[in-house]
Design a protein around this motif. Structure first.
Motif, PDB file in Angstrom:
ATOM      1  N   PHE A 107      55.476  15.068  22.359  1.00  0.00           N
ATOM      2  CA  PHE A 107      54.942  15.668  23.037  1.00  0.00           C
ATOM      3  C   PHE A 107      55.298  16.717  23.906  1.00  0.00           C
ATOM      4  CE2 PHE A 107      51.626  16.523  26.512  1.00  0.00           C
ATOM      5  CZ  PHE A 107      50.664  17.326  25.807  1.00  0.00           C
ATOM      6  N   THR A 108      56.109  16.088  24.787  1.00  0.00           N
ATOM      7  CA  THR A 108      56.862  16.847  25.701  1.00  0.00           C
ATOM      8  C   THR A 108      58.301  17.330  25.393  1.00  0.00           C
ATOM      9  OG1 THR A 108      57.882  14.719  26.587  1.00  0.00           O
ATOM     10  CG2 THR A 108      55.614  15.407  27.335  1.00  0.00           C
ATOM     11  N   SER A 109      58.895  16.764  24.331  1.00  0.00           N
ATOM     12  CA  SER A 109      60.216  17.071  23.956  1.00  0.00           C
ATOM     13  C   SER A 109      61.198  16.860  25.105  1.00  0.00           C
ATOM     14  CB  SER A 109      60.351  18.705  23.688  1.00  0.00           C
ATOM     15  OG  SER A 109      59.437  19.066  22.391  1.00  0.00           O
ATOM     16  N   ASP A 110      61.014  15.625  25.574  1.00  0.00           N
ATOM     17  CA  ASP A 110      61.728  15.151  26.706  1.00  0.00           C
ATOM     18  C   ASP A 110      62.014  13.566  26.387  1.00  0.00           C
ATOM     19  OD1 ASP A 110      63.074  15.182  28.852  1.00  0.00           O
ATOM     20  OD2 ASP A 110      61.570  15.704  30.070  1.00  0.00           O
ATOM     21  N   THR A 156      50.430  12.941  40.231  1.00  0.00           N
ATOM     22  CA  THR A 156      51.724  13.213  40.051  1.00  0.00           C
ATOM     23  C   THR A 156      52.219  13.416  38.511  1.00  0.00           C
ATOM     24  OG1 THR A 156      52.136  11.553  42.079  1.00  0.00           O
ATOM     25  CG2 THR A 156      54.208  11.887  40.583  1.00  0.00           C
ATOM     26  N   LEU A 157      51.812  12.713  37.720  1.00  0.00           N
ATOM     27  CA  LEU A 157      51.857  12.922  36.382  1.00  0.00           C
ATOM     28  C   LEU A 157      51.190  14.412  35.879  1.00  0.00           C
ATOM     29  CD1 LEU A 157      52.859  11.798  33.613  1.00  0.00           C
ATOM     30  CD2 LEU A 157      50.845  10.652  33.374  1.00  0.00           C
ATOM     31  N   THR A 158      50.144  14.422  36.544  1.00  0.00           N
ATOM     32  CA  THR A 158      49.679  15.993  36.086  1.00  0.00           C
ATOM     33  C   THR A 158      50.733  17.088  36.501  1.00  0.00           C
ATOM     34  OG1 THR A 158      47.319  15.306  36.659  1.00  0.00           O
ATOM     35  CG2 THR A 158      47.715  17.721  36.594  1.00  0.00           C
ATOM     36  N   ASP A 163      54.772  20.772  34.586  1.00  0.00           N
ATOM     37  CA  ASP A 163      56.260  21.344  34.963  1.00  0.00           C
ATOM     38  C   ASP A 163      57.200  21.201  33.504  1.00  0.00           C
ATOM     39  OD1 ASP A 163      58.322  22.197  36.365  1.00  0.00           O
ATOM     40  OD2 ASP A 163      59.127  20.480  36.843  1.00  0.00           O
ATOM     41  N   VAL A 164      56.848  19.987  32.813  1.00  0.00           N
ATOM     42  CA  VAL A 164      57.686  19.690  31.680  1.00  0.00           C
ATOM     43  C   VAL A 164      57.230  20.631  30.568  1.00  0.00           C
ATOM     44  CG1 VAL A 164      58.201  17.917  29.802  1.00  0.00           C
ATOM     45  CG2 VAL A 164      58.324  17.308  31.976  1.00  0.00           C
ATOM     46  N   LEU A 165      55.982  20.987  30.239  1.00  0.00           N
ATOM     47  CA  LEU A 165      55.492  21.531  29.240  1.00  0.00           C
ATOM     48  C   LEU A 165      55.677  23.202  29.425  1.00  0.00           C
ATOM     49  CD1 LEU A 165      52.310  19.743  28.142  1.00  0.00           C
ATOM     50  CD2 LEU A 165      54.362  19.698  27.001  1.00  0.00           C
ATOM     51  N   LEU A 166      55.648  23.742  30.733  1.00  0.00           N
ATOM     52  CA  LEU A 166      55.700  25.007  31.079  1.00  0.00           C
ATOM     53  C   LEU A 166      57.326  25.341  31.430  1.00  0.00           C
ATOM     54  CD1 LEU A 166      52.594  25.794  32.851  1.00  0.00           C
ATOM     55  CD2 LEU A 166      53.130  25.848  30.379  1.00  0.00           C
ATOM     56  N   ALA A 174      58.850  17.615  40.533  1.00  0.00           N
ATOM     57  CA  ALA A 174      57.422  18.589  40.225  1.00  0.00           C
ATOM     58  C   ALA A 174      56.828  18.564  41.666  1.00  0.00           C
ATOM     59  CB  ALA A 174      56.625  17.764  39.351  1.00  0.00           C
ATOM     60  N   MET A 175      56.583  19.884  41.729  1.00  0.00           N
ATOM     61  CA  MET A 175      56.020  20.420  43.137  1.00  0.00           C
ATOM     62  C   MET A 175      54.556  20.194  43.208  1.00  0.00           C
ATOM     63  SD  MET A 175      56.000  24.268  44.717  1.00  0.00           S
ATOM     64  CE  MET A 175      57.633  24.431  44.490  1.00  0.00           C
ATOM     65  N   ARG A 176      53.955  19.583  44.279  1.00  0.00           N
ATOM     66  CA  ARG A 176      52.743  19.067  44.513  1.00  0.00           C
ATOM     67  C   ARG A 176      52.068  20.010  45.384  1.00  0.00           C
ATOM     68  NH1 ARG A 176      50.755  12.751  45.593  1.00  0.00           N
ATOM     69  NH2 ARG A 176      48.646  13.162  45.645  1.00  0.00           N
ATOM     70  N   ILE A 177      51.090  20.607  44.961  1.00  0.00           N
ATOM     71  CA  ILE A 177      50.380  21.567  46.117  1.00  0.00           C
ATOM     72  C   ILE A 177      48.991  20.821  46.513  1.00  0.00           C
ATOM     73  CG2 ILE A 177      49.451  23.800  46.499  1.00  0.00           C
ATOM     74  CD1 ILE A 177      51.258  24.701  44.371  1.00  0.00           C
ATOM     75  N   GLU A 178      48.821  20.668  47.702  1.00  0.00           N
ATOM     76  CA  GLU A 178      47.693  20.126  48.080  1.00  0.00           C
ATOM     77  C   GLU A 178      46.540  20.947  48.516  1.00  0.00           C
ATOM     78  OE1 GLU A 178      47.201  16.762  47.732  1.00  0.00           O
ATOM     79  OE2 GLU A 178      49.212  15.799  47.709  1.00  0.00           O
TER      80      GLU A 178
END
Length: 360
Positions: A107-110, A156-158, A163-166, A174-178
């Motif tokens: 799914f993620t190619s990672d 966090t996983l979201t 980040d991985v798919l895009l 991964a940047m987390r915006i509150e």
């Protein structure tokens, strides 16, 4: 004069003792009045047995069995969930971890590693109150069982999946915006992730009981994801998803009411892989069976005689069989009829040429 003072002091002391004794008697009377609903409350000190009873500690000196907790201990234990262990469910989740690792890599190619943290039982209301916000809650339905379950993807996983798919660069967290709601792109990507998990969950239950887990809706508010009453017990499986330096948690919650149709199956215990089936062992067993030596009897003919005639046999008695050199011979393994054929010779040995197969 000195003797008189000593006598007077003894009289005063005795009067003080009498006053103290009278005060104690009055307090005791007031305590009796409280027991009968009369008089004020007395400040009485509890003894050790009363303290143990209040705390719910089963003391050695008291009577009665201490099977059921009492006092404060009963209040504390009432919050715990009493549940029965389902051995097959643990095997199902172990298989889910293996399948999900492969599916998320595609799914993620990672490079994705999925691990099972723990499987616990929890009340549904307690779980909703413990969800760290913000989070995405996917409600799914078990079609054949006609009930619902819940899957939680933490923030966090979201952000890691987005980040991985895009096309996010490796080596950066991964940047987390509150302080903002999830965007449509984030919701759609998480829905695709949940679809992958539910597809593998359906495949893991298939050898046990065919069931289809269908995605219903995606919620960000736990109040709108209420699929059971707050006091109902549920099974909670926590999965950890690691993608090198990124990752997060997936939590799978299935109420006991949802698992009730397959409860008897989940109570079974199979020690082998794939729900009791081991393909390696099956292949080895079948190959060895083909090499097993089996004794086969060639029966020329059979006749039935009375027991008296058999007992009258003597040395030199003859038994006439109704068979000719052209008669068919029957091949048997024990009492099982296998083949029929013609008797002859091959390389100087007696042989049978199979002409018919009797075993089906």
């Amino acid at each position: 004069m000195v003797g008189d003072d000593e006598t007077q002091g003894e009289e005063e002391l005795s009067e003080e003792e009498k006053a103290a004794a009278a005060a104690w008697e009055q307090m005791a009377d007031e305590g009796d009045g409280v027991a009968e609903g009369e008089g004020p409350v007395s400040n009485r000190v509890l003894d050790q047995s009363e303290i143990d009873s209040l705390l719910g500690i089963s003391g050695g000196g008291g009577g009665g069995g201490g099977d059921k907790p009492s006092g404060i201990q009963a209040i504390l234990s009432s919050a715990l969930v009493s549940y029965e262990r389902l051995p097959m469910l643990e095997i199902v989740f172990d298989r889910l971890v293996r399948m999900l690792s492969t599916s998320l890599r595609n799914f993620t190619s990672d490079n994705v590693e999925v691990s099972l943290d723990n499987i616990t039982a929890i009340r549904f209301g307690d779980y909703l109150n413990s969800i760290p916000l913000p989070a995405m809650l996917g409600v799914f339905k078990a079609e054949e069982w006609d009930n619902y379950g819940l899957i939680m993807v933490d923030s966090t996983l979201t952000y890691s999946i987005v980040d991985v798919l895009l096309g996010g660069r490796r080596g950066t967290a991964a940047m987390r915006i509150e302080g903002r709601p999830y965007t449509t792109i984030e919701r759609n990507l998480v829905e695709r992730l949940i679809a992958v998990v539910l597809n593998d969950l359906t495949a893991t239950f298939d050898p046990l009981s065919p069931v289809t887990f269908r995605f219903e809706r995606l919620e960000t508010n736990p109040r709108f994801a209420a699929i059971a009453r707050a006091a109902n017990a549920a099974v909670l499986a926590r999965l950890r998803v690691d993608m090198e330096d990124r990752g997060g948690r997936i939590e799978l919650l299935i109420p006991y009411a949802t698992l009730e149709p397959v409860r008897e199956l989940l109570l079974q215990m199979f020690m082998g892989e794939k729900f009791g089936r081991d393909s390696i062992w099956e292949t080895h067993l079948s190959s060895e069976l083909w090499q097993t030596d089996v004794e086969i009897d060639a029966v020329l003919d059979e006749i039935t005689l009375p027991l008296g005639d058999v007992l009258n046999w003597k040395p030199g008695s003859r038994l006439n069989l109704d068979c000719t050199p052209d008669s068919e011979v029957e091949l048997r393994c024990g009492d099982v009829q296998l083949f029929k054929g013609q008797m002859g010779r091959r390389s100087g040995k007696i042989a049978v040429k199979i002409s018919d197969r009797l075993m089906k």
